[in-house]
Design an enzyme around this catalytic site. Structure first.
Site, mmCIF file in Angstrom:
data_model
loop_
_atom_site.group_PDB
_atom_site.id
_atom_site.type_symbol
_atom_site.label_atom_id
_atom_site.label_comp_id
_atom_site.label_asym_id
_atom_site.label_seq_id
_atom_site.Cartn_x
_atom_site.Cartn_y
_atom_site.Cartn_z
ATOM 1 N N LYS A 146 0.761 -1.224 -0.219
ATOM 2 C CA LYS A 146 0.090 -0.004 0.013
ATOM 3 C C LYS A 146 0.788 1.245 0.004
ATOM 4 C CE LYS A 146 -3.901 -2.468 2.241
ATOM 5 N NZ LYS A 146 -4.854 -2.632 3.217
ATOM 6 N N PHE A 199 -15.874 2.937 7.162
ATOM 7 C CA PHE A 199 -14.310 3.311 6.791
ATOM 8 C C PHE A 199 -14.139 3.536 5.587
ATOM 9 C CE2 PHE A 199 -14.924 -1.177 7.550
ATOM 10 C CZ PHE A 199 -14.345 -1.752 6.010
ATOM 11 N N ARG A 208 2.020 -7.038 8.715
ATOM 12 C CA ARG A 208 1.248 -5.874 9.153
ATOM 13 C C ARG A 208 1.390 -5.336 10.517
ATOM 14 N NH1 ARG A 208 -4.379 -8.469 6.889
ATOM 15 N NH2 ARG A 208 -4.475 -7.372 4.951
ATOM 16 N N ASN A 248 -2.889 -0.518 6.967
ATOM 17 C CA ASN A 248 -2.078 -1.804 7.672
ATOM 18 C C ASN A 248 -0.918 -2.190 6.707
ATOM 19 O OD1 ASN A 248 -3.537 -2.845 5.566
ATOM 20 N ND2 ASN A 248 -4.767 -3.935 6.814
ATOM 21 N N HIS A 272 -1.969 -5.726 1.338
ATOM 22 C CA HIS A 272 -3.483 -6.370 1.187
ATOM 23 C C HIS A 272 -3.330 -7.749 0.890
ATOM 24 C CE1 HIS A 272 -7.319 -7.085 -0.641
ATOM 25 N NE2 HIS A 272 -6.875 -7.613 -1.624
#
Length: 212
Positions: free
Chosen positions: A20, A66, A114, A124, A127
């Site tokens: 990410k 979220f 994570r 986190n 993915h």
């Protein structure tokens, strides 16, 4: 009597991994962990998703509190997407990732990715596909050109090679060698074809090697 090859039943599983935006600078470090954990990186691309693309990718999360923050976070910078392959890839990658909440992961799975690279429940770090079906869907989304056919391994791979690949390849190579081409370019092509066969054998036996 013509031999009939049985349908392959042992597959090399694939899953989607995403590094990410906030940990993109740890790409090389994370890839080393992935490879040391027995995965093969089949495909890889660096891209930046738009908020609309993120909304489509996470469509199953639509309506949750979220969701706006998630799409904003995932579209905030470039990501690295990878198709990982190994035996039981989905479950092993989920195990390597740890809990989705990085704060909880640091307590219950301190050595998970994570826990090491994530910040909190939203940011986190990485993915992972939740299931085989979601992996196929997500891979097609990020890699629309991907071929997701099952890969035969072990004895079934040997059957496939002996039944379909080897006879055709040997017949073609034998015919060409009988001609004894003087052109060095043709000779180079012959060598390349032989090497391609070896690469094919290796790719078909990845699953067997990973299971050993």
């Amino acid at each position: 009597m013509e031999a009939i090859m049985p349908e392959p039943q042992i597959y090399v599983e694939r899953t989607l991994a995403i590094i990410k935006p906030d940990v993109i600078d740890k790409e090389e470090e994370i890839e080393h962990v992935i490879l040391r954990s027995g995965f093969h990186i089949i495909q890889k691309r660096k891209l930046q998703l738009s908020p609309e693309q993120c909304s489509n990718f996470y469509a199953e999360q639509f309506g949750k509190v979220f969701f706006p923050n998630l799409t904003a976070y995932m579209s905030s910078g470039p990501i690295v997407a990878m198709v990982l392959a190994r035996n039981h890839a989905v479950s092993y990658w989920k195990e390597l990732l740890g809990p989705s909440n990085s704060l909880r992961a640091r307590i219950t799975h301190p050595h998970s990715l994570r826990a090491l690279y994530g910040t909190d429940e939203l940011r986190n770090g990485l993915h992972g596909s939740l299931s085989i079906s979601s992996a196929e869907k997500e891979i097609r989304f990020i890699f629309p050109e991907a071929i997701l056919e099952p890969v035969p391994t072990g004895q079934r791979a040997r059957d496939y090679l002996n039944l379909y690949v080897k006879p055709t390849l040997l017949a073609g190579l034998t015919a060409l060698y009988k001609e004894k081409p003087a052109d060095p370019m043709v000779c180079a092509v012959l060598s390349a074809v032989g090497c391609s066969y070896l690469v094919l054998v290796k790719s078909l036996f990845i699953g067997e090697l990973l299971c050993c």
